[in-house]
Design a protein around this motif. Structure first.
Motif, mmCIF file in Angstrom:
data_model
loop_
_atom_site.group_PDB
_atom_site.id
_atom_site.type_symbol
_atom_site.label_atom_id
_atom_site.label_comp_id
_atom_site.label_asym_id
_atom_site.label_seq_id
_atom_site.Cartn_x
_atom_site.Cartn_y
_atom_site.Cartn_z
ATOM 1 N N LEU A 249 1.409 -1.098 0.412
ATOM 2 C CA LEU A 249 0.325 -0.001 0.051
ATOM 3 C C LEU A 249 1.001 1.334 -0.306
ATOM 4 O O LEU A 249 1.868 1.379 0.789
ATOM 5 C CB LEU A 249 -0.896 -0.070 1.197
ATOM 6 N N PHE A 291 -7.015 -5.740 -4.555
ATOM 7 C CA PHE A 291 -6.174 -5.639 -4.062
ATOM 8 C C PHE A 291 -6.595 -6.933 -2.882
ATOM 9 O O PHE A 291 -5.659 -7.115 -2.376
ATOM 10 C CB PHE A 291 -6.034 -4.223 -2.525
ATOM 11 N N THR A 298 -0.701 -3.831 -5.960
ATOM 12 C CA THR A 298 0.108 -1.671 -5.827
ATOM 13 C C THR A 298 -0.689 -1.666 -5.674
ATOM 14 O O THR A 298 -1.679 -1.711 -6.385
ATOM 15 C CB THR A 298 0.980 -1.241 -6.402
ATOM 16 N N LEU A 299 -1.246 -0.805 -4.670
ATOM 17 C CA LEU A 299 -2.755 -0.177 -4.110
ATOM 18 C C LEU A 299 -2.276 1.255 -3.481
ATOM 19 O O LEU A 299 -1.285 1.438 -2.860
ATOM 20 C CB LEU A 299 -3.650 -0.437 -3.227
ATOM 21 N N VAL A 314 -1.621 -7.750 3.832
ATOM 22 C CA VAL A 314 -0.573 -5.951 3.541
ATOM 23 C C VAL A 314 0.991 -6.613 4.036
ATOM 24 O O VAL A 314 0.477 -6.399 5.163
ATOM 25 C CB VAL A 314 -1.665 -4.822 3.594
ATOM 26 N N VAL A 317 3.542 -0.404 3.873
ATOM 27 C CA VAL A 317 2.974 0.222 3.974
ATOM 28 C C VAL A 317 4.111 1.138 3.371
ATOM 29 O O VAL A 317 4.836 1.567 4.337
ATOM 30 C CB VAL A 317 2.339 0.588 5.141
ATOM 31 N N ARG A 332 -2.222 4.890 8.247
ATOM 32 C CA ARG A 332 -1.552 4.094 7.385
ATOM 33 C C ARG A 332 -0.873 2.752 7.711
ATOM 34 O O ARG A 332 -1.274 2.571 6.976
ATOM 35 C CB ARG A 332 -0.603 5.197 6.818
ATOM 36 N N ARG A 335 -2.339 -0.573 8.118
ATOM 37 C CA ARG A 335 -2.827 -0.721 7.382
ATOM 38 C C ARG A 335 -1.935 -2.179 7.159
ATOM 39 O O ARG A 335 -2.700 -3.205 6.700
ATOM 40 C CB ARG A 335 -2.857 -0.531 5.906
#
Length: 420
Positions: A249, A291, A298-299, A314, A317, A332, A335
């Motif tokens: 992410l 995703f 890859t987001l 995930v 990050v 963030r 995640r």
């Protein structure tokens, strides 16, 4: 061994938990659920990824299963407010797992979707309404929903509601709710404003806290790369190429920047998608679904995804741009390292972002280990603990000097940060 069936939940909930693979409550769940089942207002503080949805969802569903009667048209028995569409959808999905096979109905109303369809949905009444405040007010003004029967209110990620100015919407919604009611407020960070919010909407709340506010999940390994802005695209591609199968992410600061970054990655052969405020709700939902399934790995996202993406797989990050709000950094990197897994959070820091990093370190009371480059933070200006010893400014050695040759064959994992 402490498990869910010791909490006194309805048998149907224990069955649903077992079916979903949940065996033992997390610390926030173990503390909050018994108090909530007793009817207390709850002020819950826990880092993201610790299971807050079940902490309020289980006692809420348990209460509603014990209440007779169906909801009247246009009414709801419980209201859950979330700051973003993604988080609202995630909460509703989790609750439907708990209510599957019961008489309880869960409805979701968020922006970006058909108002007419949502008006029709609410006309039948619902037991649990999960909503974003803006869309809920739209429906209230159209007479599509009556909140006078709400006896349970949940404010999830309340700190982000403050950041987004949603508190003004809450002031319009709260007077329309039924009384008496139980209110549960959950947040990953705490501030003076949060204390004021608690005093305004909670009655003698029980406070449950499983980690200091502003602290990242224990299994997140953090690092920072100091580099010029022009070096960011190349460094990102270098990192993505090291573990191409991993779910990564990537956070950008602006909608335009996220879209441009995603298109550049796709042009270079990376399997990427993006979500941000310029995307329709359908586009955002499809990107997250792809995703989650691994169809894309890859987001690229703005802070619209800092909360509300609950994808345990995930691995990385990457803060391509540091956030303007320090709290958003915590959300963030939350995640990754979800549901007890390990994860890695990598930050890029250009010279003009040094003050943002300083604020983040001050909030988290740590010094993020340096993976590469030379820190632009001034001597004696460490945010983590106010130390004046420049030689101890950063824990961990750089993985390579500024401009040093990369080693793509194997990534060196930085040491886990410690509290200052």
């Amino acid at each position: 061994m402490f498990d869910f069936d010791m909490l006194g939940l309805a048998p149907t909930l224990n069955t649903a938990l077992s079916r979903a693979g949940f065996a033992q409550p997390t610390p926030i769940q173990a503390q909050a659920i018994p108090l909530a089942m007793e009817g207390h207002d709850i002020m819950g503080l826990a880092q993201t990824g610790t299971g807050k949805t079940l902490a309020f969802g289980l006692p809420l569903v348990d209460h509603l299963l014990g209440e007779p009667g169906k909801p009247a048209p246009k009414t709801a028995k419980a209201l859950i407010l979330a700051p973003t569409r993604e988080l609202a959808n995630q909460i509703a999905e989790s609750l439907r797992t708990l209510t599957d096979g019961t008489r309880l109905r869960v409805a979701t109303v968020v922006g970006g979707q058909s108002l007419g369809r949502q008006i029709s949905l609410l006309s039948r009444g619902t037991d649990i309404l999960v909503a974003t405040p803006g869309r809920l007010i739209d429906l209230m003004e159209r007479g599509a929903v009556d909140l006078g029967q709400v006896r349970h209110l949940v404010l999830d990620e309340a700190d982000q509601m403050l950041d987004l100015g949603v508190i003004h919407a809450l002031r319009k919604i709260a007077p329309r709710l039924g009384t008496p009611r139980q209110t549960m407020l959950f947040s990953a960070t705490m501030s003076k404003q949060m204390e004021e919010l608690s005093r305004a909407y909670l009655t003698t709340p029980r406070r449950v806290q499983v980690s200091p506010p502003g602290k990242a999940a224990d299994k997140v390994t953090q690092s920072v790369h100091f580099l010029d802005k022009a070096e960011k695209p190349g460094r990102l591609r270098e990192i993505l190429s090291r573990d191409e199968a991993a779910l990564t992410l990537v956070f950008a600061r602006t909608k335009h920047g996220a879209e441009k970054l995603m298109k550049g990655l796709v042009a270079d052969g990376f399997n990427a998608a993006s979500i941000h405020g310029n995307k329709s709700q359908g586009q955002r939902d499809r990107a997250i679904k792809a995703f989650r399934s691994g169809a894309i790995n890859t987001l690229v996202a703005t802070d619209v995804a800092a909360r509300g993406i609950d994808i345990p797989g995930v691995t990385y990050v990457i803060n391509y741009d540091l956030p303007d709000v320090p709290d958003n950094y915590v959300h963030r990197i939350g995640r990754t390292a979800r549901a007890g897994r390990e994860g890695e959070a990598i930050a890029f820091c250009a010279p003009d972002e040094a003050d943002l990093l300083r604020q983040i370190q001050k909030l988290m009371k740590i010094e993020v280990p340096v993976a590469r480059g030379n820190s632009p933070l001034a001597e004696g200006d460490d945010a983590a603990g106010g130390r004046r010893n420049g030689a101890r400014r950063h824990r961990g050695k750089p993985a390579g000097g500024a401009g040093g040759a990369p080693k793509p064959a194997k990534r060196r994992r930085p040491r886990r940060p410690q509290a200052a």
